[in-house]
Design a protein around this motif. Structure first.
Motif, PDB file in Angstrom:
ATOM      1  N   THR A   1      28.588 -46.759  42.978  1.00  0.00           N
ATOM      2  CA  THR A   1      27.180 -46.444  42.817  1.00  0.00           C
ATOM      3  C   THR A   1      26.627 -45.910  44.126  1.00  0.00           C
ATOM      4  O   THR A   1      27.270 -45.969  45.174  1.00  0.00           O
ATOM      5  CB  THR A   1      26.380 -47.703  42.442  1.00  0.00           C
ATOM      6  OG1 THR A   1      26.479 -48.645  43.509  1.00  0.00           O
ATOM      7  CG2 THR A   1      26.886 -48.328  41.160  1.00  0.00           C
ATOM      8  N   GLU A   2      25.417 -45.412  44.031  1.00  0.00           N
ATOM      9  CA  GLU A   2      24.735 -44.914  45.214  1.00  0.00           C
ATOM     10  C   GLU A   2      24.622 -46.014  46.273  1.00  0.00           C
ATOM     11  O   GLU A   2      24.720 -45.759  47.461  1.00  0.00           O
ATOM     12  CB  GLU A   2      23.345 -44.438  44.788  1.00  0.00           C
ATOM     13  CG  GLU A   2      22.609 -43.662  45.824  1.00  0.00           C
ATOM     14  CD  GLU A   2      21.309 -43.117  45.280  1.00  0.00           C
ATOM     15  OE1 GLU A   2      20.263 -43.498  45.831  1.00  0.00           O
ATOM     16  OE2 GLU A   2      21.328 -42.324  44.325  1.00  0.00           O
ATOM     17  N   THR A   3      24.445 -47.246  45.825  1.00  0.00           N
ATOM     18  CA  THR A   3      24.331 -48.372  46.750  1.00  0.00           C
ATOM     19  C   THR A   3      25.605 -48.551  47.560  1.00  0.00           C
ATOM     20  O   THR A   3      25.558 -48.830  48.758  1.00  0.00           O
ATOM     21  CB  THR A   3      24.019 -49.669  45.965  1.00  0.00           C
ATOM     22  OG1 THR A   3      22.846 -49.454  45.191  1.00  0.00           O
ATOM     23  CG2 THR A   3      23.808 -50.831  46.894  1.00  0.00           C
ATOM     24  N   ASP A   4      26.761 -48.400  46.922  1.00  0.00           N
ATOM     25  CA  ASP A   4      28.030 -48.526  47.640  1.00  0.00           C
ATOM     26  C   ASP A   4      28.131 -47.483  48.749  1.00  0.00           C
ATOM     27  O   ASP A   4      28.512 -47.789  49.880  1.00  0.00           O
ATOM     28  CB  ASP A   4      29.220 -48.355  46.690  1.00  0.00           C
ATOM     29  CG  ASP A   4      29.282 -49.447  45.632  1.00  0.00           C
ATOM     30  OD1 ASP A   4      28.848 -50.582  45.918  1.00  0.00           O
ATOM     31  OD2 ASP A   4      29.748 -49.148  44.520  1.00  0.00           O
TER      32      ASP A   4
END
Length: 154
Positions: free
Chosen positions: A19-22
């Motif tokens: 994900t973008e968070t990763d």
């Protein structure tokens, strides 16, 4: 012409996809504040040398993008003829509303005191950048800290 293989659906539970968070986590772990400081200093140097992309990037973060469109020349002329100042009117409107509708604003002072208390707490807990500390000790009687606190709560 190449033939395409027929794709079917995968049965079962899929694996966790990135994900973008990763990606943001890796970015934050990799790029240190000193690295970022070097990037900003390099961009500043390019902007001083006339690089329009560097200037635009710095302006975007330092000045920000306009929130509204500029008035048309006709609007400016009509306002001048009418003796109206849209900025003064916009700044006066909250005070007019407070006088006109006092019941709607009876908690304004209480809300402002809560904002001020939270702002003070944030200023106390946040590390103050070196440049801010130098300015604050230059005899401005701590006004910059209260201004920063008000900006943090807005």
């Amino acid at each position: 012409m190449m033939a395409r293989a027929k794709q079917g659906f995968i049965h079962g539970a899929g694996a966790h996809r990135r994900t973008e968070t990763d990606y943001m986590g890796v970015l934050l772990d990799t790029v240190t504040l000193d690295d970022w400081r070097d990037v900003v200093a390099g961009t500043l140097q390019l902007a001083k040398e006339g690089d329009p992309a560097a200037r635009a990037w710095l302006a975007q973060y330092l000045v920000g993008k306009p929130e509204t469109k500029a008035p048309t020349p006709l609007t400016v002329v009509v306002n001048q003829w009418a003796g109206r100042d849209p900025v003064a009117e916009r700044l006066a409107q909250p005070l007019i509303n407070r006088e006109r509708y006092p019941d709607l604003h009876e908690n304004d002072d209480w809300e402002e005191s809560i904002r001020a208390a939270i702002a003070q707490e944030l200023v106390r807990k946040l590390p103050i950048p070196e440049t801010t500390e130098k300015r604050a000790t230059a005899g401005d009687s701590g006004e910059s800290a209260s201004v920063m606190a008000r900006q943090l709560t807005k």
